[in-house]
Enzyme design. Structure first.
Site, PDB file in Angstrom:
ATOM      1  CG  ASP A  67     -25.086 -22.571   9.671  1.00 36.35           C
ATOM      2  OD1 ASP A  67     -24.380 -23.177   8.859  1.00 36.35           O
ATOM      3  OD2 ASP A  67     -25.538 -23.088  10.699  1.00 36.35           O
ATOM      4  CD  GLU A 135     -21.974 -20.364   7.635  1.00 37.72           C
ATOM      5  OE1 GLU A 135     -22.042 -21.606   7.585  1.00 37.72           O
ATOM      6  OE2 GLU A 135     -21.776 -19.754   8.702  1.00 37.72           O
TER       7      GLU A 135
END
Length: 340
Positions: A67, A135
């Site tokens: 992320d 992610e």
């Protein structure tokens, strides 16, 4: 070098790992150096897997890392692509590109979703699982081959082949934000009412919400998270604002009633030394205190005109001459009573 030779060199012990190695090449465009990172990236916590020490083995840590890396890489790409654009535009564009919805769709298109190890029921009802895995994959690429490899992956594999960055930048997807902006411009009260909160027949959490504007019931929405449900009911409410004039009228009529009720009488002590004011000032509580021309910034994209509410407002009629005279006479009568 042929893929068969590479697979032979890393000596993968199981056929499934060889298949994973080949699948990852198709997805990310290069051969992993340490396939262990990618195996963890594709392991959801619902699978119940544990490492050799007995600790839970899943992709949550890699998701956290990915992320952060994704924000940096996509921010860099957006900064270079949209030269001269302001910070707010860049932030909004990056947010759309790295949203769970966008990443989830990318994961599905790339075939990444099929490789996730998870509990079957969780896979079918967790709308964020695919985006989280994307992610985590970015985190694995970063640990395996570094920041530059992530940049190449996003530029050449994602943005060059799968995403039109210009269309994403000018597409409005945050319906809740747009609805909040409209209500603030028009000074009307809005809230989200929770209709239900529980689990479906497979144990997945489910939420239902409805929009209330000045107490008037708006759109309803349902989803596997509060955010998803509120986005859905906001979208439906925006559609009603565009298509149902009577919905607009009901909202402003409710606002007018509320503002009348909130007005409180005031008693001000007279100024005995300089009582020179003789012009009676009357209040007009029946006229809602709203902007004459509330506006919402227009988007360049034609595909969001459906939700452009800049032309939606409420213009109550002005008081007639007779009404003004009657109000002045009533005020004068009240003033005489006070003096007596």
């Amino acid at each position: 070098m042929r893929i068969k030779d590479i697979i032979g060199r890393i000596r993968l012990p199981f056929r499934k790992e060889k298949e994973l190695f080949s699948s990852l090449y198709d997805i990310i465009g290069f051969y992993p150096d340490n396939i262990g990172y990618y195996k963890v990236a594709l392991t959801h916590k619902s699978s119940g897997q544990r490492n050799e020490k007995g600790k839970p083995l899943n992709n949550e840590r890699l998701e956290f890392l990915g992320d952060a890396i994704l924000d940096a890489v996509v921010g860099h790409i957006v900064y270079e692509h949209f030269s001269g654009k302001r910070e707010g535009f860049l932030t909004n564009t990056r947010s759309k590109l790295v949203s769970r919805e966008t990443l989830g769709k990318l994961a599905g298109e790339m075939g990444l979703t099929e490789l996730i190890q998870s509990n079957g029921s969780q896979r079918s009802h967790n709308s964020y699982m695919a985006g989280n895995a994307f992610e985590a994959l970015v985190g694995a690429i970063y640990l395996d081959q570094g920041y530059d490899a992530v940049m190449r992956f996003m530029k050449k594999r994602i943005l060059a082949q799968m995403v039109n960055i210009d269309k994403v930048a000018y597409k409005e997807v945050n319906f809740k934000s747009k609805l909040l902006e409209w209500t603030q411009k028009n000074r009307v009260k809005m809230e989200f009412r929770c209709l239900k909160q529980g689990k479906d027949d497979k144990g997945s959490p489910i939420f239902g919400f409805q929009v209330l504007i000045e107490g008037v019931e708006g759109g309803k929405g349902q989803g596997y998270s509060k955010k998803e449900a509120q986005q859905e009911c906001s979208k439906e409410t925006l559609q009603r604002l565009r298509r149902e004039p009577q919905f607009i009228d009901a909202i402003f009529a409710a606002k007018s009633s509320r503002t009348k009720m909130e007005e409180e009488p005031t008693a001000v002590a007279p100024d005995l030394e300089a009582e020179k004011e003789f012009i009676i000032k009357t209040e007009r509580p029946d006229k809602p205190d709203i902007p004459e021309h509330p506006e919402i910034p227009e988007s360049p994209a034609s595909d969001i005109d459906e939700f452009d509410l800049s032309d939606i407002t409420h213009n109550p009629e002005e008081l007639s001459r007779e009404d003004i005279i009657a109000a002045a006479e009533a005020a004068a009568y009240e003033d005489e009573k006070v003096k007596k």
